[in-house]
Design a protein around this motif. Structure first.
Motif, short mmCIF file in Angstrom:
data_model
loop_
_atom_site.label_atom_id
_atom_site.label_comp_id
_atom_site.label_asym_id
_atom_site.label_seq_id
_atom_site.Cartn_x
_atom_site.Cartn_y
_atom_site.Cartn_z
N GLU A 272 0.83 -1.20 0.00
CA GLU A 272 0.00 0.00 0.00
C GLU A 272 0.87 1.25 0.00
O GLU A 272 0.62 2.21 -0.72
CB GLU A 272 -0.90 -0.03 1.24
N MET A 273 1.93 1.21 0.80
CA MET A 273 2.83 2.36 0.84
C MET A 273 3.51 2.55 -0.51
O MET A 273 3.73 3.67 -0.97
CB MET A 273 3.87 2.18 1.95
N GLU A 274 3.85 1.44 -1.12
CA GLU A 274 4.46 1.52 -2.45
C GLU A 274 3.54 2.27 -3.40
O GLU A 274 3.95 3.17 -4.13
CB GLU A 274 4.74 0.11 -2.98
N LYS A 275 2.25 1.90 -3.35
CA LYS A 275 1.27 2.55 -4.23
C LYS A 275 1.23 4.05 -3.97
O LYS A 275 1.28 4.87 -4.88
CB LYS A 275 -0.13 1.98 -3.96
N VAL A 276 1.15 4.41 -2.70
CA VAL A 276 1.02 5.82 -2.33
C VAL A 276 2.27 6.61 -2.71
O VAL A 276 2.20 7.67 -3.34
CB VAL A 276 0.76 5.97 -0.81
N LEU A 277 3.41 6.06 -2.32
CA LEU A 277 4.66 6.79 -2.57
C LEU A 277 4.91 6.97 -4.06
O LEU A 277 5.37 8.02 -4.51
CB LEU A 277 5.84 6.05 -1.93
N ASN A 278 4.57 5.95 -4.83
CA ASN A 278 4.83 6.05 -6.26
C ASN A 278 3.84 6.97 -6.98
O ASN A 278 4.08 7.40 -8.10
CB ASN A 278 4.82 4.67 -6.90
N GLU B 31 9.47 11.78 -7.07
CA GLU B 31 10.25 10.79 -6.32
C GLU B 31 10.71 9.61 -7.18
O GLU B 31 10.06 9.23 -8.13
CB GLU B 31 9.39 10.23 -5.18
N GLN B 32 11.80 9.03 -6.73
CA GLN B 32 12.23 7.80 -7.38
C GLN B 32 11.22 6.71 -7.06
O GLN B 32 10.62 6.72 -6.00
CB GLN B 32 13.57 7.39 -6.78
N LYS B 33 11.04 5.80 -8.00
CA LYS B 33 10.06 4.75 -7.75
C LYS B 33 10.59 3.81 -6.66
O LYS B 33 11.75 3.44 -6.62
CB LYS B 33 9.77 3.97 -9.03
N ILE B 34 9.64 3.43 -5.79
CA ILE B 34 10.01 2.57 -4.67
C ILE B 34 9.30 1.25 -4.85
O ILE B 34 8.17 1.21 -5.33
CB ILE B 34 9.54 3.25 -3.37
N LYS B 35 9.97 0.16 -4.46
CA LYS B 35 9.31 -1.12 -4.61
C LYS B 35 9.33 -1.89 -3.30
O LYS B 35 10.37 -1.99 -2.65
CB LYS B 35 9.99 -1.92 -5.73
N ALA B 36 8.18 -2.39 -2.92
CA ALA B 36 8.12 -3.22 -1.73
C ALA B 36 8.78 -4.57 -2.06
O ALA B 36 8.80 -4.99 -3.21
CB ALA B 36 6.67 -3.43 -1.32
N GLN B 37 9.30 -5.22 -1.04
CA GLN B 37 9.85 -6.57 -1.22
C GLN B 37 8.66 -7.52 -1.27
O GLN B 37 8.09 -7.87 -0.24
CB GLN B 37 10.73 -6.93 -0.03
#
Ligand code: ADP
Length: 633
Positions: free
Chosen positions: A556-562, A567-573
């Motif tokens: 969910e955080m990945e979705k929000v942050l991206n 910002e640079q794209k972030i990916k959850a593990q």
């Protein structure tokens, strides 16, 4: 003389006023007086720093006069006045009328709502007048101008004679009909009544020449003979308003209606507020405040354009329209005003920020708002939930921002949708927790409906534990900021350790995982970084797969942050969990046993995409997914 046309929207409003069957036509007077008062405010404020104005505080006034012969009502002010251009812009087009936001429906019902709920300003004069004349001379100008209109056909602007700075508005009242007696508005008694009803608090005197009569001196003879005395008329100038602003009146004098009416007028809202609070503080600093919690969020509330703040008055004089230092960000929805005699009139914005008095006032306002909200939550739950729908998001931002500095103040004001279908506070959640329940569980997703279907919730639900459903972007960040509530930690339902004792199952799954280690490794490889791991699930009951995450960043955080720009794209593990109880597991095993690695890879990709879909995440390659399905079918 050229007749100019009203702008389209103005024409529509005007038309609405003229044909209004609204029963409170009397409000036109309030509107005109309030404009006059605003105009005087502006000139008075100038006079404080500019000697050229040449008027003292006591010179400012609004005059009303009525003439029954010509059926005219006159409202005169010695305020700032209008230039020809201002007459054109302010009265020729509705766009400049700050108080009017056009509503689309044009039914009579809608009309009376517009007219009744808050000021429609100058045009309301056309509810009672067939002709309106405005003669005005602006401060700093030598020429006066006259604006004249008989309604929708347009208006004219010509030069006029007027000695003093200010504005005179002359209404030629409509003819009386069977239903409507417009002539009433010329009666002194009626005018007095309207002013005390609507305009009593206006800070400048509203004056009128009132005719009284008194008995003439009688001779002794006439007295003895018992003759009735003769009367003579005389004129007296009366001030019709008390000039005490609402917030300076005592609470016992005021009714809920007074407060609500003041709010809708002043803050241009259709709906009455959810709550109001009147503070009268006689200590140091001494101040009065009126605070309102609106029922609805303004259309721009959650945008950068929204400006928080309270009106700031010094001894009844408005010195700032939106003093932002008086409200913390998390209470930015509060509307209202503060009036203190202990503030300097000429204080600048920069000085205000450092003003000690102001800080004390701000703290006490914050406390009042917080107490009001707590009281509402406790005693008027429905109302609070309404408040929550409008402004809850702002409180959640408040938890998260400033590194969680204000979380203790705000956490008890939060509401969450719970798996039991209701909105609950954290306190209610914790109180209802069962003894064996270790954590406050939550699940995240785009909507409640979506979260309800998440396979990850199965184990927690199966144990009969309540889950908080987080659907707003800020939710998970707020929860992470809180960390715990009453010593209970928050736990995402897709976390690895859910604190649920299922040792037997865990061991069973672990054994199966070891048995099938090669297969799971092959599948992970086939996913080629899309998921970091493929494991057997301890939480799934009926669903074949789900996607969870390892580490700090959740899906969910990945979705929000991206979704944030730049910002640079972030990916959850990502972790793909497979249900070992599900038939698909046996299928996978048999493919692995047959040694068909290619097919296993296809299955891995298919299951992964399925898990993405359940999570409400974007599929990376829909065409490939579709082809895979067909191929395997
Ligand atoms: P509002 O008062 O909500 O802005 P109105 O339609 O009542 O809307 O008035 C439009 C504008 O006309 C006012 O904002 C003000 O600038 C100007 N105006 C109206 N009446 C007066 C007056 N008596 N003196 C000076 N300006 C006025």
């Amino acid at each position: 003389m050229e007749t100019k046309q009203f702008k389209a929207e103005s024409k529509r409003l005007l038309d609405m006023m003229i044909h209004s069957i609204y029963t409170h036509k009397e409000i036109f007077l309030r509107e005109l007086i309030s404009n006059a008062s605003d105009a005087i405010d502006k000139l008075y404020f100038k006079s404080l720093t500019d000697d050229k104005v040449g008027l003292n505080k006591d010179d400012f006034a609004i005059w009303i006069s009525a003439d029954k012969d010509s059926r005219t009502l006159k409202i005169t002010d010695n305020g700032i006045g209008m230039t020809a251009e201002e007459l054109e812009n302010n009265l020729g087009t509705i766009a400049n009328s700050g108080s009017f936001k056009f509503k689309n429906e044009n039914q009579l019902d809608g009309d009376s709502q517009i007219i009744g709920q808050f000021g429609v300003g100058f045009y309301s004069a056309f509810m009672v007048a067939k002709k309106v004349t405005v003669i005005s001379k602006a401060y700093g100008s030598d020429t006066a101008y006259q604006w004249e209109s008989e309604g929708v056909d347009g208006y004219t602007i010509t030069e006029a004679d007027k000695e003093n700075i200010g504005t005179e508005i002359i209404l030629e009242l409509l003819d009386d009909t069977d239903d409507e007696k417009y002539g009433e508005f010329l009666d002194t008694y009626r005018i007095k009544g309207l002013i005390s009803k609507y305009s009593d608090y206006i800070r400048f005197p509203i004056k009128m020449e009132v005719t009284h009569s008194r008995p003439l001196e009688q001779s002794e003879e006439d007295k003895e003979a018992g003759k009735a005395p003769e009367y003579e008329d005389y004129i007296e100038i009366e001030t019709l308003n008390s000039m005490i602003p609402l917030w300076k009146k005592s609470k016992s004098e005021l009714k809920e209606d007074d407060y609500n009416h003041f709010y809708t007028e002043k803050f241009m809202d259709y709906s009455k507020p959810l709550k109001y609070s009147h503070i009268i503080n006689e200590g140091m600093p001494s101040y009065n405040a009126l605070l309102y919690i609106p029922a609805n969020a303004p259309y721009d509330f959650y945008t950068k354009e929204y400006e928080k703040g309270l009106q700031l008055y010094s001894n009844g004089v408005l010195i700032m329209d939106k003093c932002s230092d008086l409200l913390p960000d998390y209470f930015s929805f509060v509307k209202g005003l503060v009036d203190s005699d202990d503030l300097s009139l000429n204080i600048s914005r920069e000085m205000l920020q450092h003003d000690r008095q102001l800080k004390v006032i701000a703290r006490s306002i914050e406390k009042t708002v917080s107490n009001e909200l707590k009281k509402m939550l406790k005693n008027e739950r429905e109302k609070y939930e309404e408040f929550w729908k409008a402004f809850g998001l702002q409180l959640k931002y408040g938890i998260y921002s400033d590194y969680g500095m204000n979380k203790d103040k705000l956490q008890d004001l939060l509401l969450f949708t719970s798996s039991n279908g209701k909105l609950v506070t954290l306190d209610e959640y914790v109180t209802a927790m069962r003894e064996e329940q270790k954590y406050i569980y939550y699940a995240t997703g785009d909507s409640v409906a979506r979260i309800e279907q998440l396979p990850q919730t199965e184990l927690v639900k199966d144990n009969g534990f309540e889950i908080l459903y987080l659907t707003d972007n800020v939710d998970e960040f707020a929860i992470k900021t809180l960390m715990n509530y009453k010593e209970k930690e928050f736990r995402n339902v897709s976390a690895d350790d859910l604190g649920i004792d299922n040792t037997e199952k865990q061991e069973e799954v672990k054994a199966k995982e070891e048995e099938n280690a090669d297969m799971l490794k092959d599948m992970a490889e086939a996913l080629d970084g899309k998921a970091n791991k493929v494991i057997l699930s301890k939480r799934l009951k009926s669903h074949p797969v789900c996607l969870t995450s390892e580490g700090e960043i959740t899906l969910e955080m990945e979705k929000v942050l991206n979704a944030m720009p730049g910002e640079q794209k972030i990916k959850a593990q990502r972790v793909l969990e497979i249900n070992p109880e599900h038939e698909i597991f046996n299928k996978l095993k048999s493919i692995a046993e047959s040694g068909d690695k290619d097919k296993l890879a296809k299955y891995a990709n298919l299951l992964y995409t399925q898990a993405l879909l359940i999570e409400g995440m974007e599929i990376e390659n829909p065409v490939e997914f579709s082809n895979l399905i067909c191929e395997l079918m």
